[in-house]
Motif scaffolding. Sequence first.
Motif, short mmCIF file in Angstrom:
data_model
loop_
_atom_site.label_atom_id
_atom_site.label_comp_id
_atom_site.label_asym_id
_atom_site.label_seq_id
_atom_site.Cartn_x
_atom_site.Cartn_y
_atom_site.Cartn_z
N ARG A 1 87.94 -42.44 -32.93
CA ARG A 1 88.76 -42.76 -31.76
C ARG A 1 89.77 -41.64 -31.56
NH1 ARG A 1 93.07 -46.31 -32.93
NH2 ARG A 1 91.73 -46.96 -34.64
N TRP B 1 82.57 -42.75 -23.72
CA TRP B 1 83.43 -42.98 -22.56
C TRP B 1 83.86 -44.42 -22.48
CZ3 TRP B 1 84.92 -38.95 -19.37
CH2 TRP B 1 84.24 -37.74 -19.59
N ASP B 2 85.09 -44.62 -21.95
CA ASP B 2 85.56 -45.99 -21.73
C ASP B 2 86.40 -45.98 -20.46
OD1 ASP B 2 86.16 -48.68 -22.11
OD2 ASP B 2 87.95 -48.24 -23.29
N TYR C 1 86.91 -42.14 -24.90
CA TYR C 1 87.49 -43.00 -25.92
C TYR C 1 87.54 -42.25 -27.25
CZ TYR C 1 87.53 -46.55 -29.58
OH TYR C 1 87.82 -47.27 -30.70
N SER D 1 80.11 -47.51 -25.52
CA SER D 1 80.97 -47.76 -24.35
C SER D 1 80.84 -49.20 -23.89
CB SER D 1 80.57 -46.86 -23.18
OG SER D 1 80.65 -45.52 -23.56
N LEU E 1 82.71 -51.50 -26.08
CA LEU E 1 84.16 -51.47 -25.84
C LEU E 1 84.52 -52.34 -24.64
CD1 LEU E 1 84.81 -47.67 -26.33
CD2 LEU E 1 85.75 -49.51 -27.73
N GLU F 1 86.58 -55.82 -24.83
CA GLU F 1 87.86 -55.99 -24.15
C GLU F 1 87.86 -57.23 -23.27
OE1 GLU F 1 90.96 -53.53 -21.35
OE2 GLU F 1 88.88 -52.90 -21.49
#
Lengths: 527, 128
Positions: free
Chosen positions: A54, A132-133, A138, A168, A171, A175
């Motif tokens: 990260r 990617w996020d 990310y 991704s 993530l 979330e």
Amino acid sequence: MRTPADGDVGAARRRERVLFELAKRDKADVAETFRAITEAAAVALDVERTSIWRLLPDGNAIVCDDDFARTRGRHTVGVTLWKRDYPSYFSAIAENRVIAAHEARTDARTRELTKAYLEVHGITSMMDVPIWDKGRVYGILCHEHVGPARRWTNDDEAFAANLADVASLALETGERRTVERRWDAVVNTIQEAVFVLDGEGSIVHANPLGARIIERAGGGVTLAERMDLLEFRDEQGRVIPADRTGVRRSLRGEIVREINQLVFKRTGERRSFRITSAPMRDGDRIHSVVVVMADVTEEVAFDRLKREVLAALAHEFKTPVAIVKGYAQYMNQRRDASQADRPMLAAIERASNRLQSLIDDLVDVSGISLGRLVLHREPVELTELLRSVVRWAAPATRGRLVVNAPEAVAVSADRPRLEQAIRRLVDNAIRYSPLGGDVEIDVATSDEYVMISVRDRGIGIPADQQNRIFELFFRAHAGTPHDVGGLGIGLFMAREITIRHGGAMWFESEEGKGSTFYMRLPRTEAP
Amino acid sequence: MSGGGILVVDDDADLREFLRLMVTSMGFDVTCAENGQEALNVMEGHDPDLILLDMKMPVMDGWQFCRALEGRDARPPIVVLTAAPDPAARAAEVCAEGWLGKPFEYADLEAIVRRFAGLRRWNTPQTP
């Protein structure tokens, strides 16, 4: 024996299978998904170590979320690499592109890592892919090969990019799930019952408190069932017809906030709820209604009790005060009263008057808040009324009390109430002008309105108190050297009386310079 | 039947005695009763010129007392003594001639007693 071509086809199939399995799995737990990705990548790409790092928001470090070492079959987390130690590597990461370092120990992007990292683990080739996020990087998915240096193929890069996409996705799902879990925790623990109804009014979701209400009612999921089990009444106890309940109105598009009494027909129990219901739309269509209910039974009962006790108490005070005041007046008027007694009797009388006006205030306030203020309108000559207010206020004034009014101004008003409201304004103006200073009462007229303004040059109202000044029991100067006592009901009363007359009240004030209160009244009663 | 004077009806003994003293000092004869029922008993053998009537009383309150007098050909004028926030409305409820809000001023009491004492109210039209 397999040919190399077969082997490639086999590897490609294996990789497809890995991606398929990863895509299928529940990705709610991000850490678990990361572990699955690193394990699958290590096997499918045939590398010794795979890790996910990260990138910290400031870009100064990367922190290891998961590092899988294939031969030992172990995951580790938490290692941090700092930009200050590996500036070139971090610059390469910041380009947000694949870093395919076939010869990692000599590659300009990665050779800084040689001593501290690559040699330690025997790494010869490495490939990093950005994860990617939400449109930002990310971190990186990192593949590390040991043994003779390896050339990363386009297929390798493409596969690694696919794995990074899975990360991704994990993530994003994680979330969303966190938000959902947090939301569920709120809905399940709040002190309100929450229901979600569909477009027909059937309950499709209820939190635990909501479920308890349904249980208490004896079931009732559809609207019709509920109306059989429950009776909705308004705050005054009048039955609300089935098509006028909050839910029905919200099904028609209204946001409804009201207090209802719910009668549980099964048991006869009756409780008060503050109910808020709101439609949820999809374009023009109302697809569901959210209902939030708070049990306010005790609050409602206490509120009523409070107001009734206040009214009864005030009533009970009056007879004793009548006796005290009456005897004091009587004795003071007798010819044989001694000169020594007279001031004392006068003091008793003044004290009784103060008690009486406090009682009158309480009666008025409880009456107004119980909705019992009834106006008896008549034509009132305002200038004459103002003269009466001035006569009343004169003994307390330290400066001058000036009235600027036309000769005769007629308004339709409840005379005693209007006088009471104006007295409040004048009384405040005098009270809060401790150094004296003139109090001016102005009257301006138009065809429709009469405007009375009361201006003082006193201490004014601090800016941060100004928006609360008309609140019941609010006293702007409470606890300050300017505290002149009182209950904090004068301005509340004055404004209520003005509003009931169809008028408006507002003010301008500056601390240290004084205040002007405005009362605008319609000249005739609104039809 | 004896006549004249003022009948004071109030359940508060101290206020009753205070009113007796005040009204006596104005030069009137005063009879007292603790509630509506006692007042009706007093009126069996006595016909006052004015009744000063409290409203909230035990046994028989002011409303019940006034209703009991409604059937008669005539009754003395009634001045309602009340602690209610709207004394005029109370007076109107029982068709009383006047009202005094508690607590009251001595001067207002004197004025209203002198104004109404002796103004008999006839429930049926008087024939000349």
